[in-house]
Write a protein that holds these residues in place. Structure first.
Motif, PDB file in Angstrom:
ATOM      1  N   GLY A  69      14.401  42.968  27.176  1.00 50.54           N
ATOM      2  CA  GLY A  69      13.809  43.013  28.500  1.00 50.54           C
ATOM      3  C   GLY A  69      14.810  43.409  29.571  1.00 50.54           C
ATOM      4  O   GLY A  69      15.809  44.093  29.313  1.00 50.54           O
ATOM      5  N   ASP A  70      14.572  42.964  30.793  1.00 52.80           N
ATOM      6  CA  ASP A  70      15.390  43.319  31.952  1.00 52.80           C
ATOM      7  C   ASP A  70      16.493  42.280  32.129  1.00 52.80           C
ATOM      8  O   ASP A  70      16.249  41.162  32.576  1.00 52.80           O
ATOM      9  CB  ASP A  70      14.507  43.374  33.199  1.00 52.80           C
ATOM     10  N   VAL A  71      17.715  42.671  31.801  1.00 52.80           N
ATOM     11  CA  VAL A  71      18.853  41.750  31.908  1.00 52.80           C
ATOM     12  C   VAL A  71      19.865  42.206  32.949  1.00 52.80           C
ATOM     13  O   VAL A  71      20.939  41.614  33.073  1.00 52.80           O
ATOM     14  CB  VAL A  71      19.556  41.584  30.542  1.00 52.80           C
ATOM     15  N   GLY A  72      19.550  43.254  33.699  1.00 52.65           N
ATOM     16  CA  GLY A  72      20.501  43.766  34.665  1.00 52.65           C
ATOM     17  C   GLY A  72      21.546  44.630  33.997  1.00 52.65           C
ATOM     18  O   GLY A  72      21.541  44.823  32.779  1.00 52.65           O
ATOM     19  N   PRO A  73      22.512  45.145  34.757  1.00 59.64           N
ATOM     20  CA  PRO A  73      23.523  46.053  34.190  1.00 59.64           C
ATOM     21  C   PRO A  73      24.512  45.366  33.253  1.00 59.64           C
ATOM     22  O   PRO A  73      25.147  46.015  32.427  1.00 59.64           O
ATOM     23  CB  PRO A  73      24.232  46.610  35.427  1.00 59.64           C
ATOM     24  N   LEU A  74      24.714  44.061  33.431  1.00 62.91           N
ATOM     25  CA  LEU A  74      25.670  43.296  32.611  1.00 62.91           C
ATOM     26  C   LEU A  74      27.075  43.893  32.661  1.00 62.91           C
ATOM     27  O   LEU A  74      27.808  43.857  31.674  1.00 62.91           O
ATOM     28  CB  LEU A  74      25.197  43.179  31.158  1.00 62.91           C
ATOM     29  N   ARG A  75      27.453  44.402  33.795  1.00 63.32           N
ATOM     30  CA  ARG A  75      28.815  44.891  33.995  1.00 63.32           C
ATOM     31  C   ARG A  75      29.071  45.038  35.491  1.00 63.32           C
ATOM     32  O   ARG A  75      28.141  45.322  36.238  1.00 63.32           O
ATOM     33  CB  ARG A  75      29.072  46.196  33.244  1.00 63.32           C
ATOM     34  N   PRO A  76      30.334  44.813  35.916  1.00 64.36           N
ATOM     35  CA  PRO A  76      31.465  44.262  35.145  1.00 64.36           C
ATOM     36  C   PRO A  76      31.221  42.769  34.860  1.00 64.36           C
ATOM     37  O   PRO A  76      30.983  42.003  35.796  1.00 64.36           O
ATOM     38  CB  PRO A  76      32.664  44.455  36.063  1.00 64.36           C
ATOM     39  N   TYR A  77      31.344  42.386  33.607  1.00 66.90           N
ATOM     40  CA  TYR A  77      30.850  41.061  33.211  1.00 66.90           C
ATOM     41  C   TYR A  77      31.457  40.631  31.889  1.00 66.90           C
ATOM     42  O   TYR A  77      31.468  41.397  30.924  1.00 66.90           O
ATOM     43  CB  TYR A  77      29.331  41.156  33.075  1.00 66.90           C
ATOM     44  N   LEU A  78      31.994  39.417  31.871  1.00 67.47           N
ATOM     45  CA  LEU A  78      32.349  38.724  30.633  1.00 67.47           C
ATOM     46  C   LEU A  78      31.506  37.472  30.613  1.00 67.47           C
ATOM     47  O   LEU A  78      31.748  36.541  31.398  1.00 67.47           O
ATOM     48  CB  LEU A  78      33.843  38.381  30.602  1.00 67.47           C
TER      49      LEU A  78
ATOM     50  N   TRP B 233      37.049  48.429  31.553  1.00 65.29           N
ATOM     51  CA  TRP B 233      37.987  47.807  32.488  1.00 65.29           C
ATOM     52  C   TRP B 233      38.665  46.611  31.841  1.00 65.29           C
ATOM     53  O   TRP B 233      39.852  46.361  32.075  1.00 65.29           O
ATOM     54  CB  TRP B 233      37.245  47.380  33.763  1.00 65.29           C
ATOM     55  N   ALA B 234      37.888  45.836  31.035  1.00 64.93           N
ATOM     56  CA  ALA B 234      38.448  44.653  30.377  1.00 64.93           C
ATOM     57  C   ALA B 234      39.350  45.042  29.213  1.00 64.93           C
ATOM     58  O   ALA B 234      40.396  44.417  28.982  1.00 64.93           O
ATOM     59  CB  ALA B 234      37.319  43.746  29.883  1.00 64.93           C
ATOM     60  N   VAL B 235      38.974  46.080  28.473  1.00 61.59           N
ATOM     61  CA  VAL B 235      39.822  46.566  27.380  1.00 61.59           C
ATOM     62  C   VAL B 235      41.173  47.006  27.928  1.00 61.59           C
ATOM     63  O   VAL B 235      42.226  46.680  27.359  1.00 61.59           O
ATOM     64  CB  VAL B 235      39.127  47.725  26.636  1.00 61.59           C
ATOM     65  N   ALA B 236      41.161  47.712  29.048  1.00 64.68           N
ATOM     66  CA  ALA B 236      42.417  48.198  29.640  1.00 64.68           C
ATOM     67  C   ALA B 236      43.344  47.044  30.016  1.00 64.68           C
ATOM     68  O   ALA B 236      44.546  47.091  29.762  1.00 64.68           O
ATOM     69  CB  ALA B 236      42.099  49.056  30.863  1.00 64.68           C
ATOM     70  N   VAL B 237      42.783  45.988  30.628  1.00 66.57           N
ATOM     71  CA  VAL B 237      43.605  44.845  31.017  1.00 66.57           C
ATOM     72  C   VAL B 237      44.128  44.108  29.784  1.00 66.57           C
ATOM     73  O   VAL B 237      45.290  43.682  29.741  1.00 66.57           O
ATOM     74  CB  VAL B 237      42.811  43.890  31.930  1.00 66.57           C
ATOM     75  N   ALA B 238      43.273  43.945  28.769  1.00 68.15           N
ATOM     76  CA  ALA B 238      43.701  43.255  27.549  1.00 68.15           C
ATOM     77  C   ALA B 238      44.881  43.973  26.899  1.00 68.15           C
ATOM     78  O   ALA B 238      45.859  43.342  26.476  1.00 68.15           O
ATOM     79  CB  ALA B 238      42.536  43.148  26.577  1.00 68.15           C
ATOM     80  N   LEU B 239      44.803  45.283  26.817  1.00 69.34           N
ATOM     81  CA  LEU B 239      45.889  46.047  26.223  1.00 69.34           C
ATOM     82  C   LEU B 239      47.135  46.018  27.117  1.00 69.34           C
ATOM     83  O   LEU B 239      48.263  45.953  26.618  1.00 69.34           O
ATOM     84  CB  LEU B 239      45.442  47.487  25.979  1.00 69.34           C
ATOM     85  N   GLU B 240      46.920  46.041  28.412  1.00 67.81           N
ATOM     86  CA  GLU B 240      48.028  45.951  29.365  1.00 67.81           C
ATOM     87  C   GLU B 240      48.794  44.638  29.183  1.00 67.81           C
ATOM     88  O   GLU B 240      50.024  44.598  29.292  1.00 67.81           O
ATOM     89  CB  GLU B 240      47.442  46.042  30.772  1.00 67.81           C
ATOM     90  N   ALA B 241      48.068  43.555  28.888  1.00 70.64           N
ATOM     91  CA  ALA B 241      48.668  42.234  28.708  1.00 70.64           C
ATOM     92  C   ALA B 241      49.214  42.025  27.301  1.00 70.64           C
ATOM     93  O   ALA B 241      49.686  40.934  26.976  1.00 70.64           O
ATOM     94  CB  ALA B 241      47.644  41.158  29.030  1.00 70.64           C
TER      95      ALA B 241
END
Length: 279
Positions: free
Chosen positions: A264-273, A242-250
């Motif tokens: 360990g357990d860090v969660g899904p880490l997405r959508p996330y910057l 999703w972030a790659v698409a916006v970066a290229l769009e811009a």
């Protein structure tokens, strides 16, 4: 680390990492205030994760800052004076910071592209996730209008960010967002769907419940950049299409970035910057 070490620790980090971090076009005084504020904030919130190395004369030559938020450990800052790298100081600093991770359910490190650093993290039991960065001057005409639900927020809106942060990484960012806002960053929220912290268009932290909300927030941050200013989106890890698409769009250009290391357990880490300072 002690309070008296803050300025020296920031200077060591700047000397060691200036080639690996975005240059924001700010004055040296403002950069120093911003860097010292980061160090001082984490010394206050996580004194057990704040370490320095000194030479025989008592001069600070290395720094490691780690934070612990609701069972999630993160390495915020890790640097050794360039002339002294490779002699074991970094290993001892990292070991000290990792001691603060004892009992944590998960851990995250945002790495530079330094091979020595990546080797240390991998040997400490962290798994590597590749990442790219995007940079350039935003083509506003190529982006759709701002989502009508996005609004500027303040520290009073921190309660909106907490459920979203916990959904993507299992831990709140509310402890650290005010430190970013005090340095001139802006917090934008999209109801209870997500938020972004940016400084002149460059996102410093973004978390959302869905890709559509994440894209809307990233676009809003990019469009908020000053005309002609260069923005940089760091740590776009695998799976953040999703972030790659916006970066290229811009009309931003993609390039290799330092990887993200997890354990360990860090969660899904997405959508996330993630935030370089506060993960």
């Amino acid at each position: 680390m002690r309070t008296a070490d803050v300025a020296a620790a920031d200077l060591v980090a700047y000397d060691a990492l200036q080639g690996a971090v975005p240059q924001l076009g700010e004055s040296s005084d403002h950069r120093a205030r911003r860097g010292q504020s980061r160090v001082a904030h984490l010394l206050e919130t996580d004194p057990e994760g704040a370490w320095v190395a000194q030479n025989a004369d008592g001069r600070v030559v290395g720094v490691a800052l780690a934070l612990l938020r609701e069972g999630l450990w993160g390495l915020s800052l890790f640097a050794v004076e360039p002339a002294l790298q490779g002699n074991g100081i970094g290993r001892r600093l990292l070991d000290s910071a990792l001691g603060y991770a004892d009992g944590a359910r998960g851990a995250i490190i945002l790495s530079s592209t330094d091979p020595k650093a990546m080797r240390r993290y991998a040997r400490a039991g962290f798994a590597l996730r590749p990442a790219v960065a995007a940079a350039g001057i935003v083509d506003r005409a190529a982006l759709p209008p701002r989502h009508p639900g996005i609004r500027a927020a303040t520290g009073d809106d921190l309660d909106l960010t907490e459920p979203v942060s916990r959904a993507v990484r299992g831990a709140t960012h509310a402890t650290d967002i005010p430190a970013s806002l005090s340095d001139g960053a802006e917090l934008l929220v999209l109801g209870d769907r997500g938020f972004v912290v940016h400084r002149d268009g460059t996102p410093r932290l973004l978390a959302a419940r869905d890709d559509e909300a994440a894209q809307a927030l990233l676009r809003a941050a990019l469009v908020a950049s000053s005309p002609g200013a260069t923005v940089q989106v760091d740590f776009i890890s695998a799976g953040q299409d999703w972030a790659v698409a916006v970066a290229l769009e811009a009309r931003l250009a993609l390039s290799p970035d330092g990887p993200i290391f997890v354990r360990g357990d860090v969660g899904p880490l997405r959508p996330y910057l993630p935030s370089g300072a506060y993960l």
